[in-house]
Design an enzyme around this catalytic site. Structure first.
Site, short mmCIF file in Angstrom:
data_model
loop_
_atom_site.label_atom_id
_atom_site.label_comp_id
_atom_site.label_asym_id
_atom_site.label_seq_id
_atom_site.Cartn_x
_atom_site.Cartn_y
_atom_site.Cartn_z
N CYS A 1 16.26 10.21 80.57
CA CYS A 1 16.60 9.02 81.36
C CYS A 1 18.11 8.82 81.51
CB CYS A 1 15.97 7.77 80.75
SG CYS A 1 14.18 7.92 80.58
N HIS B 1 19.89 2.02 83.52
CA HIS B 1 18.59 2.70 83.59
C HIS B 1 17.50 1.64 83.50
CE1 HIS B 1 15.13 5.03 82.78
NE2 HIS B 1 15.08 4.72 81.49
N ASN C 1 9.58 2.68 85.29
CA ASN C 1 10.64 3.54 84.75
C ASN C 1 10.54 4.91 85.41
OD1 ASN C 1 12.23 5.23 83.19
ND2 ASN C 1 11.56 4.38 81.22
N1 ACO Z 1 -2.12 -3.08 77.81
C1 ACO Z 1 -2.67 -3.90 76.90
N2 ACO Z 1 -2.48 -3.78 75.58
C2 ACO Z 1 -1.66 -2.78 75.17
C3 ACO Z 1 -1.06 -1.89 76.06
C4 ACO Z 1 -1.32 -2.06 77.44
N3 ACO Z 1 -0.77 -1.26 78.39
N4 ACO Z 1 -0.32 -1.01 75.37
C5 ACO Z 1 -0.43 -1.34 74.08
N5 ACO Z 1 -1.25 -2.42 73.95
C6 ACO Z 1 -1.65 -3.10 72.73
C7 ACO Z 1 -1.61 -2.20 71.52
O1 ACO Z 1 -2.82 -1.49 71.41
C8 ACO Z 1 -1.46 -3.21 70.41
O2 ACO Z 1 -2.69 -3.81 70.14
P1 ACO Z 1 -3.12 -4.22 68.63
O3 ACO Z 1 -2.10 -5.23 68.22
O4 ACO Z 1 -4.49 -4.74 68.82
O5 ACO Z 1 -3.02 -2.94 67.84
C9 ACO Z 1 -0.56 -4.27 71.03
O6 ACO Z 1 -0.69 -4.12 72.46
C10 ACO Z 1 0.89 -4.15 70.64
O7 ACO Z 1 1.29 -2.77 70.79
P2 ACO Z 1 2.76 -2.33 70.55
O8 ACO Z 1 2.92 -0.89 70.87
O9 ACO Z 1 3.20 -2.79 69.19
O10 ACO Z 1 3.48 -3.18 71.67
P3 ACO Z 1 4.97 -3.63 71.77
O11 ACO Z 1 5.05 -5.08 71.62
O12 ACO Z 1 5.91 -2.79 70.95
O13 ACO Z 1 5.26 -3.30 73.29
C11 ACO Z 1 6.40 -1.67 74.61
C12 ACO Z 1 5.21 -1.95 73.73
C13 ACO Z 1 6.29 -2.52 75.87
C14 ACO Z 1 6.40 -0.21 74.99
C15 ACO Z 1 7.68 -2.05 73.82
O14 ACO Z 1 7.71 -1.42 72.58
C16 ACO Z 1 8.91 -1.71 74.56
O15 ACO Z 1 9.28 -2.39 75.49
N6 ACO Z 1 9.60 -0.63 74.16
C17 ACO Z 1 10.72 -0.11 74.85
C18 ACO Z 1 10.39 1.26 75.19
C19 ACO Z 1 10.55 1.60 76.63
O16 ACO Z 1 10.77 0.80 77.51
N7 ACO Z 1 10.43 2.88 76.86
C20 ACO Z 1 10.58 3.44 78.13
C21 ACO Z 1 10.88 4.86 77.99
S1 ACO Z 1 12.31 5.14 77.05
C22 ACO Z 1 13.60 5.01 78.04
O17 ACO Z 1 13.49 4.98 79.23
C23 ACO Z 1 14.90 4.92 77.40
#
Ligand code: ACO
Length: 321
Positions: A115, A248, A278
């Site tokens: 990215c 990004h 993304n």
């Molecule tokens: N829809 C519904 N529920 C979901 C989904 C979905 N798409 N994905 C995960 N869940 C659920 C999980 O199963 C979990 O359920 P549980 O509590 O019953 O086990 C719950 O949601 C929480 O899951 P987490 O993975 O802990 O969710 P989190 O709050 O961390 O959010 C996210 C995930 C949005 C990816 C967050 O961590 C984030 O914003 N991270 C940044 C990473 C990013 O943006 N990466 C992009 C690529 S990297 C880059 O470009 C630099």
């Protein structure tokens, strides 16, 4: 003094937007509410199975070359930032060069910094131009991330989209790129990777994107803040001199947290993540081109482009448009 200046921008998104509800209709166990609340993403574009990164790159490049008022034959360097190349080889840049009808041209190569790829590619092209060895570079970010997503992993597949963005960067006596900073720390590679390979015709390991979302979030906000300050300082400016922050587009919450850390109000942050998702290396040039074409970005303004991605890599380019 030779500067490297953006002469034109272009971008391309394949097909119609796919909304969060469309993903639900396709059988992914998610909801518009969950995706929008955690990421700000409302839709993304996904390329048809036979559409490749070089095709998206071509469409974006044609627009950038037209905006720059030059011809493909004027281009003497092509760098394509991509993690989803058409082939193992030749490079996507070579395939793009052929599509553009450039024969017997200058150097062409792909650049892999996930990215951060576009920031790396722009900073690299700048060095070629400032050295005097090249006059006009085509710098592209092009991705078909839909190919490397595990559509059974709702934690990642809802986050990404496909697309391409391009700029023509040319030698100029007028200031263009004012400062660049590129960094990496490979010890963080496990938190975001596609840990597979092809060996003797067989996929070895896991060919899909895997991510520790929370670790990525924390790391991204920290380094995006640091590297933005670094280029502003390098140019002898302050954050208040920056007209537009173009980061990004990973996640709206990362954009907001970065803006807050830097004291940059959201009105000065170009955000396309809601419409594009993304798009990895394509996200910065896509956002730049959108803001140029809708009139927000004007000639003479100072733009701070910055990215973070797998590797981990991070980098920023401060330029006068
Ligand atoms: N829809 C519904 N529920 C979901 C989904 C979905 N798409 N994905 C995960 N869940 C659920 C999980 O199963 C979990 O359920 P549980 O509590 O019953 O086990 C719950 O949601 C929480 O899951 P987490 O993975 O802990 O969710 P989190 O709050 O961390 O959010 C996210 C995930 C949005 C990816 C967050 O961590 C984030 O914003 N991270 C940044 C990473 C990013 O943006 N990466 C992009 C690529 S990297 C880059 O470009 C630099």
């Amino acid at each position: 003094m030779i500067y490297a200046r953006v002469a034109g921008t272009g971008s391309f998104l394949p097909g119609k937007p796919i909304t969060n509800d469309d993903l639900v209709a396709r059988g992914i166990e998610t909801s518009d509410e969950w995706i929008a609340e955690r990421t700000g993403i409302r839709m993304r574009h996904l390329a048809e199975p036979d559409v490749t990164a070089s095709q998206l790159a071509y469409e974006a490049s044609v627009r950038a070359i037209e905006a720059a008022g030059c011809q493909p034959s004027d281009i003497d360097l092509i760098i394509v930032a991509t993690s989803t190349p058409d082939y193992i080889f030749p490079s996507t840049a070579a395939l793009l060069q052929a599509r553009l009808g450039i024969t017997n041209g200058g150097a062409v190569f792909d650049l892999q910094a996930v990215c951060t790829g576009f920031a790396y590619a722009l900073a690299t092209a700048e060095k070629f131009i400032r050295s005097g060895s090249n006059k006009r570079a085509l710098v592209v970010g092009a991705e078909v991330f839909s190919r490397i997503l595990d559509w059974n992993d709702r934690g990642t597949c809802v986050l990404f989209g496909d697309g391409a963005g391009a700029v023509v960067l040319e030698a100029s006596a007028r200031p263009g790129i004012l400062a660049t900073a590129l960094h990496a720390d490979g010890s963080h590679s496990p938190i975001l990777s596609v840990p597979g390979q092809i060996n003797r015709g067989v996929v070895i390991g896991d060919p899909f994107l895997r991510m520790d979302g929370q670790a990525v979030f924390k790391f991204a906000v920290k380094v995006l803040g640091e590297v933005a300050r670094e280029v502003v300082e390098q140019a002898g400016l302050t954050m208040g001199d920056v007209d537009w922050l173009i980061p990004h587009q990973a996640n709206m919450r990362i954009l907001q947290a970065t803006g807050k850390r830097l004291g940059v109000p959201m009105e000065k942050v170009i955000a396309t993540v809601a419409q594009h998702g993304n798009t990895s290396a394509a996200s910065i040039p896509l956002a730049l081109d959108l803001a140029v074409r809708d009139g927000r970005v004007q000639r003479g303004q100072k733009l701070l482009l910055e990215g973070v991605g797998g590797g981990f890599t991070w980098g920023a380019v401060l330029l006068e448009f």
